[in-house]
Design an enzyme around this catalytic site. Structure first.
Site, mmCIF file in Angstrom:
data_model
loop_
_atom_site.group_PDB
_atom_site.id
_atom_site.type_symbol
_atom_site.label_atom_id
_atom_site.label_comp_id
_atom_site.label_asym_id
_atom_site.label_seq_id
_atom_site.Cartn_x
_atom_site.Cartn_y
_atom_site.Cartn_z
ATOM 1 N N SER A 707 0.814 -1.212 0.000
ATOM 2 C CA SER A 707 0.000 0.000 0.000
ATOM 3 C C SER A 707 0.852 1.269 0.000
ATOM 4 O O SER A 707 0.315 2.367 -0.139
ATOM 5 C CB SER A 707 -0.938 0.020 1.203
ATOM 6 O OG SER A 707 -0.209 0.110 2.411
ATOM 7 N N LYS A 750 -6.087 4.896 8.194
ATOM 8 C CA LYS A 750 -4.936 5.665 7.726
ATOM 9 C C LYS A 750 -5.258 7.154 7.642
ATOM 10 O O LYS A 750 -4.454 8.000 8.049
ATOM 11 C CB LYS A 750 -4.497 5.139 6.362
ATOM 12 C CG LYS A 750 -3.903 3.734 6.407
ATOM 13 C CD LYS A 750 -3.592 3.201 5.025
ATOM 14 C CE LYS A 750 -2.975 1.814 5.095
ATOM 15 N NZ LYS A 750 -2.687 1.244 3.766
#
Length: 854
Positions: A707, A750
């Site tokens: 990611s 996040k």
């Protein structure tokens, strides 16, 4: 990408000869003169142009359930659901397992804990079991022909206990009746008659011998040591001196008479043991006749009660014969008991050890209720599964008998369903093997762990195996099931069905309505206060957050039930009559606070600059990546500084994390993918002459996942183009070799992790997060983030390509390749390609000259 790291107190210095991440730190190429600094490459502030790109609106960051659309006031108004929400596929598999009567169609129930697997399966199994016939009873009895092989008896439901009670009553009655019969006048008269006949027979035989001896002139005398014979002459016993005066012929005649009588006496005495043996048999026949008279009537009563059971009738015939042959046991019981504190009529003789052979060890009795059994064994050891044989200490030795046979879960569940936890089953020695063996053979054989492991030798039994007809349900997580299928080929043969429980369900109006009914049932089951529609709406939103998807809801009923219980406690503390949305929100806030110690420590390290994260300004070759830290009970996002350095080289991108064995395979794959993007997108007509390095700064633990590949590629492009990246922005997303930004996990955590850092330093309106376009539907951000976006203090930008991401990060157009083959001047891609061409030219300058000889 999950990353857990510690922080360092200082940043590592830039390596000499590398292109520095900050503007103006580029080193001159070998063999070239120092170039004057380019004004365009000088450090400069970077501002945020709100018109350059549009972020997501507040309505796109969180889906909110409207309480008014639920159609009820509190959960008291809702009926229970017919079956769990979103588990139709799994329920169909369970129903097939309950209906299928063929062997091998046992069931594996798969899915994560907390999805309501146990409760849903138990409910469906209970419903199916209620429609099935009640299974037969099973009992073990003494095997009179082979005592070490107890005999298994099958009886109709409830009849095994009746047989046991009948046998106990039989023993108790005979323990009174048989001694009483032997005390009767009839028995005593018959016994005296036998004794008198024996004595008279002996006397008559001896009297006849004495008469014959006297007729032959021999007298018989009884001595302490036996009998003595003496000759008689003229009516007088012949004395020794008289005998000596007789002539030889006379002495020979006397000796002949005495010798003949001695032989006849020997024959008479020899017949005595035979008459004694016959004498002993007559009392035995008398005892047997008397016992037969007492036993026959009582056994006949029991036999009539079980006349429809041939096996029981055959067993009672053996009992009859043994009781008649062992009638003295009942006499001993009477003599050994004494008067005792209780009347003889209520004394329980069947408890005496001598009568255990007539006991009935009821293994399974179904007299308590209708339907088939549903048994859940929480400790599936070998003994708890297949049964055990206990031992008792006697005279320093361990002994056993059939009354010490204990049933296992397979016995109790026979005819119905057995539910086991696969992980616990596999953790018990020999239990998995015993279960497979029983299912294969269609019968359960009691085998002790000591026998399997040959720990010691002692007196033991081999009970008859009991036929097995049941459905086994194993509950496991998917990983364990896949491992078991891979390691054991018997799994798919014996467990042909799988009920795979879903973790999420679509968030539609119909599903939300069923979900509310399921929450109502959970509240009633746990004795909680009813929930208001607003509270249910808050739980629906939380379910979507757990699912990390605005279009789906988590089916982890266990976690939601925990929230309901805590909210109920808070509501009761505040004196509420029902749990409201404020109570649910408070419970979620408190749960987050309790679990957030590690997150808060991480925030403190960033706030104190122990961990270096910039949230303002611009820097070349430096970017804020985002990762997720999972502590086991809590997940949170945090930013990580990623830096890139570039220079002329041999075309290699160095993943420092992998070089030091801190990078996982997925992270390394992401670096290789972005390397592929660079080599296939820029300067295709010259060799790739780049030497680059990528690193997670202050990373001291493992790094895995792809990611961060978008952030890493953008950092490389920044270093190559010499354009600073806005430090107020953070980036997450994976990238493919075509430059497309792909979806990742943990996007909500996040964004919130970077938001907390920016909020702690003051939101400026210049901060935000770049996420993959495909992750927009996964956003379920907290209210404070949504409100900040509504005010324009924070931004969330969806991007679909690397070009879109680099434009936002640098404020410069990415540029698309034109027909002439080049990128527009001044664009990011043009600057990158020009830099790569310069590296190729520098590399060519280092190549050895080739001389041509004529």
């Amino acid at each position: 990408m999950a990353v857990i790291r510690s922080a360092a107190e200082r940043r590592p210095p830039a390596a000499p000869g590398l292109d520095a991440g900050h503007v103006g730190a580029r080193a001159p190429a070998a063999g070239s003169a120092q170039q004057p600094p380019d004004e365009s490459a000088m450090p400069r502030p970077v501002s945020f142009d709100r018109t350059a790109a549009r972020g997501l609106g507040p309505d796109q960051l969180r889906r909110v359930c409207d309480p008014a659309a639920l159609g009820f006031r509190t959960t008291e108004d809702l009926p229970p659901p017919e079956e769990p929400v979103g588990q139709q596929r799994a329920m169909d598999a369970v129903r097939l397992a309950t209906a299928m009567r063929r062997s091998g169609f046992n069931l594996f129930v798969l899915g994560p804990p907390g999805t309501g697997r146990h409760r849903a399966v138990d409910r469906l199994l209970g419903s199916a079991a209620a429609r099935r016939p009640v299974p037969d009873d099973w009992a073990y009895v003494h095997n009179f022909e082979a005592p070490d092989r107890p005999q298994a008896l099958r009886l109709p439901p409830g009849r095994a206990a009746d047989l046991g009670a009948a046998m106990r009553a039989l023993v108790d009655d005979l323990a009174i009746d048989i001694p009483a019969m032997f005390d009767s006048e009839e028995y005593q008269a018959e016994k005296r008659s036998i004794e008198q006949a024996f004595a008279q027979g002996n006397e008559e035989a001896f009297a006849e011998f004495v008469d014959r001896a006297r007729k032959d002139g021999v007298e018989v005398f009884r001595t302490p040591t036996g009998f003595t014979l003496a000759a008689v002459v003229d009516g007088e016993v012949l004395k020794p001196d008289t005998y000596e005066r007789l002539d030889a012929e006379q002495r020979a005649a006397v000796d002949a008479r005495v010798e003949a009588m001695q032989q006849e006496l020997a024959q008479v005495l020899k017949a005595v043991p035979g008459r004694e043996r016959e004498h002993r048999k007559r009392p035995e026949r008398l005892h047997a006749m008397m016992a037969q008279s007492a036993v026959a009537d009582r056994i006949a009563e029991v036999t009539r009660a079980f006349a429809d059971q041939p096996d029981v009738s055959a067993y009672l015939e053996q009992v009859h014969a043994d009781m008649v042959a062992s009638a003295e046991l009942f006499l001993k019981a009477r003599a050994g008991e004494g008067a005792g504190p209780f009347p003889e009529a209520v004394r329980k003789f069947h408890h005496l050890p001598m009568f255990r052979r007539y006991a009935v060890n009821v293994i399974v009795s179904r007299g308590g209720g209708g339907g088939a059994p549903v048994v859940t064994e929480d400790l599936p050891t070998l003994a708890n599964l297949t049964g055990r044989i206990d031992h008792a200490s006697h005279m320093g030795a361990l002994v056993t008998d059939f009354t010490l046979i204990k049933p296992g879960a397979l016995h109790r569940a026979n005819g119905g369903f057995l539910v086991l936890e696969a992980r616990r089953l596999l953790g018990e020695p020999y239990a998995w093997d015993a279960l497979k063996r029983s299912l294969d053979a269609g019968r359960v054989q009691i085998t002790t762990l000591a026998e399997r492991m040959s720990l010691f030798t002692t007196t033991s039994l081999e009970p008859d195996p009991i036929p097995l007809d049941l459905r086994v349900v194993l509950i496991a997580d998917r990983q364990l099931y896949r491992l078991l299928v891979y390691m054991d080929p018997d799994v798919t043969r014996l467990f042909k069905l799988q009920a795979d429980f879903e973790e999420t369900a679509p968030r539609t109006a119909a599903t939300v309505a069923l979900f509310a009914r399921q929450l109502a049932e959970a509240a009633r089951r746990d004795g909680l206060m009813p929930l208001t529609a607003a509270a249910v709406a808050g739980l629906v939103d939380h379910a979507s957050r757990l699912a990390s998807d605005t279009e789906r809801m988590s089916l982890q009923v266990g976690r939601l039930s925990d929230v309901m219980r805590e909210a109920d406690h808070l509501a009761a503390t505040d004196g509420h009559a029902a749990t409201d949305s404020a109570d649910v929100a408070h419970a979620l806030e408190q749960a987050e606070h309790r679990a957030a110690r590690v997150r808060d420590l991480s925030q403190q390290m960033i706030a104190r600059r122990t961990v270096l994260i910039d949230t303002a300004g611009g820097t070349v070759g430096q970017i804020n990546g985002l990762s997720v830290v999972d502590t086991g009970t809590h997940r949170f996002g945090r930013p990580s500084r990623i830096t890139a350095r570039v220079r002329q080289g041999s075309g290699r991108v160095v993943d420092i994390e992998r070089e030091v064995e801190l990078g996982g395979p997925l992270h390394s794959k992401g670096v290789l993918v972005l390397s592929g993007y660079l080599t296939a997108h820029y300067a295709l007509d010259v060799p790739m002459s780049l030497q680059a390095s990528l690193v997670f700064e202050q990373s001291y633990g493992g790094v895995d996942g792809d990611s961060a590949s978008t952030a890493e590629l953008c950092a490389l492009l920044s270093a190559l183009s010499d354009l600073p990246i806005r430090q107020g922005l953070a980036v997450t997303g994976s990238v493919n070799q075509l430059g497309e930004v792909q979806a990742i996990g943990g996007v909500t955590e996040k964004i919130e992790g970077f938001f907390r850092v920016c909020k702690a330093r003051r939101l400026t309106g210049q901060q935000g997060v770049l996420i993959p376009q495909a992750n927009v539907k996964h956003l379920m951000l907290r209210d404070e983030v949504v409100e900040a976006v509504r005010r324009g203090a924070f931004h969330v930008f969806p991007v679909a390509t690397i070009d879109a991401a680099i434009e936002l990060l640098t404020g410069h157009p990415a540029g698309r390749r034109q027909r002439g083959g080049g990128f527009p001047g001044g664009s990011v891609n043009a600057r990158v390609e020009a830099r790569l061409r310069r590296f190729a030219e520098l590399r060519r300058g280092f190549a050895p000259a080739v001389r041509t000889e004529r």
